[in-house]
Design an enzyme around this catalytic site. Structure first.
Site, PDB file in Angstrom:
ATOM      1  CB  VAL A   7     -22.351  33.470  -9.435  1.00  0.00           C
ATOM      2  CG1 VAL A   7     -21.729  32.205  -8.905  1.00  0.00           C
ATOM      3  CG2 VAL A   7     -21.810  33.835 -10.816  1.00  0.00           C
ATOM      4  CB  THR A  48     -28.117  36.876 -16.803  1.00  0.00           C
ATOM      5  OG1 THR A  48     -27.480  35.798 -17.513  1.00  0.00           O
ATOM      6  CG2 THR A  48     -29.130  37.539 -17.722  1.00  0.00           C
ATOM      7  CE  LYS A 103     -24.797  33.247 -22.212  1.00  0.00           C
ATOM      8  NZ  LYS A 103     -24.383  33.394 -20.793  1.00  0.00           N
ATOM      9  CD  GLU A 159     -24.698  36.739 -19.232  1.00  0.00           C
ATOM     10  OE1 GLU A 159     -25.035  35.835 -18.452  1.00  0.00           O
ATOM     11  OE2 GLU A 159     -25.515  37.438 -19.865  1.00  0.00           O
ATOM     12  N   GLY A 160     -20.108  35.742 -20.533  1.00  0.00           N
ATOM     13  CA  GLY A 160     -19.658  34.373 -20.719  1.00  0.00           C
ATOM     14  C   GLY A 160     -20.674  33.360 -20.226  1.00  0.00           C
ATOM     15  CB  ALA A 161     -21.324  29.958 -20.928  1.00  0.00           C
ATOM     16  N   PRO A 194     -29.057  42.756  -5.097  1.00  0.00           N
ATOM     17  CG  PRO A 194     -30.550  44.310  -4.224  1.00  0.00           C
ATOM     18  CD  PRO A 194     -29.612  44.087  -5.364  1.00  0.00           C
ATOM     19  CB  ALA A 195     -31.134  37.425  -3.209  1.00  0.00           C
ATOM     20  N   GLY A 196     -32.926  38.111  -5.935  1.00  0.00           N
ATOM     21  CA  GLY A 196     -34.273  38.306  -6.466  1.00  0.00           C
ATOM     22  C   GLY A 196     -34.446  39.533  -7.320  1.00  0.00           C
TER      23      GLY A 196
END
Length: 246
Positions: free
Chosen positions: A23, A26, A47, A119-121, A210-212
């Site tokens: 989602v 990162t 992490k 940051e979780g997994a 934004p995507a990308g």
């Protein structure tokens, strides 16, 4: 030499969890880190468990550092198969990472940094170990708010509501929601979700990446990151900047 009691107060710890896998956790973590670094803060990213990578491959913490800039990147454990941490650890015969270990590492980093991003997994309730412990227990030990990264489109309202309910049931604070991958051409569901996500989460929408964005050159990523995050995350994004339904 200064003792621990003579040090300044520890920095802020913010836990970053997703509503599921892929989602954009990162990249959102990197955006939050980039804006904090631009504001002069000392930043660390932690992490707890990296899965699905060989020992010599760069993990999520390294990717945050690549995009955001100079920060402390720490990884507690790595398991080669792309599975939930508890399953991945069991299958390769390595010890899992528990919430107490995560909390201890984050607290140590907080004494040397202004902001620690954990940051979780995957999602909030992905199992860390055979006892069923999760990222939620680590956040509880840290008394840290949780930033939820959600998808933009159809289906995101249900999983976001479930994540928010799980946080509330454990007495954990929801920092807000960030859309992890906002499409260049949002469909009707995505546009409606701009208004609906805060309602189902019971907390503010704090940005849309934004995507990308993760494919941008690092200099461009750092320059634009503040445009993707709300003032509560030290950015300048406003929900009205997204395409909304008339």
């Amino acid at each position: 030499m200064a003792t621990r009691r003579e040090r300044p107060s520890p920095g802020r710890v913010l836990v970053v969890s997703g509503t599921g896998t892929e989602v954009g956790k990162t990249v959102v973590t990197a955006a939050v880190a980039a804006v904090a670094l631009a504001g002069g803060q000392r930043v660390a990213v932690l992490k707890p468990a990296q899965t699905g990578l060989a020992p010599d491959e760069p993990g999520d913490a390294a990717e945050v550092a690549r995009l955001a800039g100079p920060l402390t990147a720490r990884e507690l454990a790595r398991f080669p198969e792309p599975l939930a941490p508890a399953t991945a650890a069991a299958r390769c015969g390595l010890p899992p990472v528990g919430p107490a270990e995560v909390a201890k590492a984050a607290e140590e980093l907080a004494w040397e940094h202004d902001l620690v991003l954990v940051e979780g997994a995957g999602g909030l309730l992905v199992r860390f170990d055979e006892t069923g412990a999760t990222l939620a227990e680590a956040a509880e030990l840290l008394e840290a708010p949780v930033l939820v990264v959600a998808a933009a489109g159809l289906g995101t309202l249900n999983v976001t509501a479930l994540t928010a309910e799980a946080l509330a049931a454990r007495g954990l604070a929801l920092a807000g929601v960030v859309i992890g991958s906002w499409p260049a051409a949002p469909d009707l569901a995505a546009r409606c979700n701009v208004a609906d996500l805060p309602a189902v989460a019971g907390g503010p929408l704090l940005g849309a990446v934004p995507a990308g964005a993760g494919a941008l050159p690092p200099a461009a990523f750092r320059r634009r990151a503040a445009d993707w995050l709300a003032p509560a995350l030290n950015g300048r994004w406003r929900a009205a900047s997204l395409t909304t339904v008339p």
